[in-house]
Design a protein around this motif. Structure first.
Motif, PDB file in Angstrom:
ATOM      1  N   ASN A 185      48.355 -84.664  55.307  1.00 36.18           N
ATOM      2  CA  ASN A 185      49.265 -83.550  55.542  1.00 36.18           C
ATOM      3  C   ASN A 185      48.482 -82.249  55.662  1.00 36.18           C
ATOM      4  O   ASN A 185      47.435 -82.092  55.047  1.00 36.18           O
ATOM      5  N   PHE A 187      47.987 -78.040  55.438  1.00 35.72           N
ATOM      6  CA  PHE A 187      48.361 -76.788  54.786  1.00 35.72           C
ATOM      7  C   PHE A 187      47.565 -75.659  55.431  1.00 35.72           C
ATOM      8  O   PHE A 187      46.370 -75.829  55.725  1.00 35.72           O
ATOM      9  N   LYS A 195      51.486 -72.337  54.098  1.00 36.82           N
ATOM     10  CA  LYS A 195      52.520 -73.039  54.853  1.00 36.82           C
ATOM     11  C   LYS A 195      52.151 -74.502  55.006  1.00 36.82           C
ATOM     12  O   LYS A 195      50.972 -74.848  55.122  1.00 36.82           O
ATOM     13  N   THR A 196      53.159 -75.340  55.027  1.00 37.89           N
ATOM     14  CA  THR A 196      52.990 -76.742  55.390  1.00 37.89           C
ATOM     15  C   THR A 196      54.192 -77.153  56.218  1.00 37.89           C
ATOM     16  O   THR A 196      55.307 -76.678  55.977  1.00 37.89           O
ATOM     17  N   ARG A 209      50.957 -84.501  49.260  1.00 38.28           N
ATOM     18  CA  ARG A 209      51.685 -83.314  49.749  1.00 38.28           C
ATOM     19  C   ARG A 209      52.691 -82.852  48.703  1.00 38.28           C
ATOM     20  O   ARG A 209      52.776 -81.666  48.375  1.00 38.28           O
ATOM     21  N   GLU A 210      53.455 -83.806  48.188  1.00 40.64           N
ATOM     22  CA  GLU A 210      54.473 -83.511  47.169  1.00 40.64           C
ATOM     23  C   GLU A 210      53.843 -82.902  45.924  1.00 40.64           C
ATOM     24  O   GLU A 210      54.347 -81.920  45.356  1.00 40.64           O
ATOM     25  N   ILE A 213      52.476 -79.257  46.714  1.00 38.49           N
ATOM     26  CA  ILE A 213      53.576 -78.293  46.790  1.00 38.49           C
ATOM     27  C   ILE A 213      54.059 -77.927  45.387  1.00 38.49           C
ATOM     28  O   ILE A 213      54.269 -76.749  45.072  1.00 38.49           O
ATOM     29  N   LYS A 217      53.748 -74.118  43.591  1.00 41.17           N
ATOM     30  CA  LYS A 217      54.920 -73.400  43.083  1.00 41.17           C
ATOM     31  C   LYS A 217      54.689 -72.889  41.663  1.00 41.17           C
ATOM     32  O   LYS A 217      55.325 -71.924  41.234  1.00 41.17           O
ATOM     33  N   ILE A 224      54.315 -70.767  48.497  1.00 39.66           N
ATOM     34  CA  ILE A 224      54.342 -71.932  49.377  1.00 39.66           C
ATOM     35  C   ILE A 224      55.641 -71.958  50.171  1.00 39.66           C
ATOM     36  O   ILE A 224      56.722 -71.755  49.607  1.00 39.66           O
ATOM     37  N   GLU A 226      57.674 -74.214  53.460  1.00 38.73           N
ATOM     38  CA  GLU A 226      57.694 -75.338  54.396  1.00 38.73           C
ATOM     39  C   GLU A 226      58.234 -74.814  55.714  1.00 38.73           C
ATOM     40  O   GLU A 226      59.428 -74.548  55.847  1.00 38.73           O
TER      41      GLU A 226
END
Length: 278
Positions: A185, A187, A195-196, A209-210, A213, A217, A224, A226
């Motif tokens: 993924n 970024f 941003k992703t 990715r999860e 993120i 945060k 961050i 999306e």
């Protein structure tokens, strides 16, 4: 050693039927898991993503496909493997059994579980030059979020990378938005904004990715979001990095004439190395 339909056998004894649907139609899914000292990292997320993928592809999930079962099989492989340093990569492959043409006549599945040596923590990228892959585009929608056996665009991007002496490629979707790298993924950081691409852009619903993120945060120095990434943003960015559970955070060092910082990538890499491997 490999587990083939619940039987632990030598790799060269794992014989697949010539007409299996994974080979004929790419009718399968897989899950790649990083393990440390025989324990699967982010295991619950991997397990539920595998089950969700099988449901979406209308595969019949065996009753014994429980969280406990796969944990036991990973331990079983680790105990018989020659993994050095405790780091290993496990791949669970599931495919629909033979029968039918495009329309299957049997929704039951076969599977393999294999383990290979990794022997390293998440490492810093000293050279990772990328380019856009424009020959073929990733589809939009939910199927792009899955780890299916049909990865033709990624494969052709890998061939292009090798032929043109790049380290990785950035893939585009049908809207010409930048979606991901060949196996991770994406970024993008501009000052304190990271941003992703959103899942609706067709990127993989990556486990790392999860996790990234969620960690961003919690960090006060970054925001961050999306949001779709255009090719024009790449050369204006301060930093680019890709993520997957095997390589962790892999910074991109150069795109065309642009060279990038590794600030956020270094912070995230240090955090996950300490959290997972200390």
């Amino acid at each position: 050693m490999v587990i083939f339909n619940d039987v632990l056998i030598e790799n060269d004894e794992a014989k697949l039927p010539y007409n299996n649907r994974g080979t004929f139609y790419g009718d399968g899914v897989f899950e790649t898991i990083r393990c440390f000292q025989g324990t699967a990292i982010f295991y619950e997320s991997h397990y539920f993503r595998l089950m969700s993928s099988m449901r979406l592809l209308r595969m019949e999930i065996p009753q014994f496909f429980t969280p406990e079962y796969f944990e036991e099989q990973i331990t079983r492989l680790y105990d018989t493997s020659k993994v050095k340093g405790g780091h290993s990569r496990v791949r669970i492959s599931v495919w629909r059994n033979a029968g039918g043409l495009y329309t299957p006549t049997d929704n039951t599945v076969s599977f393999t579980i294999e383990m290979t040596d990794l022997s390293q923590i998440f490492e810093r990228s000293e050279k990772n030059e990328v380019e856009l892959f424009k020959d073929h585009l990733l589809p939009l929608g939910m199927l792009g979020n899955l780890k299916t056996s049909t990865k033709t665009v990624n494969i052709l991007a890998g061939v292009y990378k090798t032929e043109n002496d790049y380290d990785d490629m950035l893939l585009l979707n049908q809207n010409k938005m930048v979606v991901e790298s060949i196996s991770g993924n994406l970024f993008l950081r501009s000052e304190n904004i990271i941003k992703t691409p959103p899942l609706v852009d067709g990127c993989l619903n990556g486990i790392m990715r999860e996790q990234v993120i969620a960690q961003l945060k919690r960090m006060l120095n970054y925001e961050i979001v999306e949001e779709s990434i255009t090719p024009f943003e790449l050369q204006r960015a301060d930093e680019l990095f890709s993520t997957n559970v095997i390589q962790g955070i892999k910074n991109i060092t150069k795109y065309r004439k642009k060279e990038y910082e590794q600030t956020a990538g270094d912070e995230l890499r240090s955090f996950f190395n300490e959290k997972l491997f200390s």
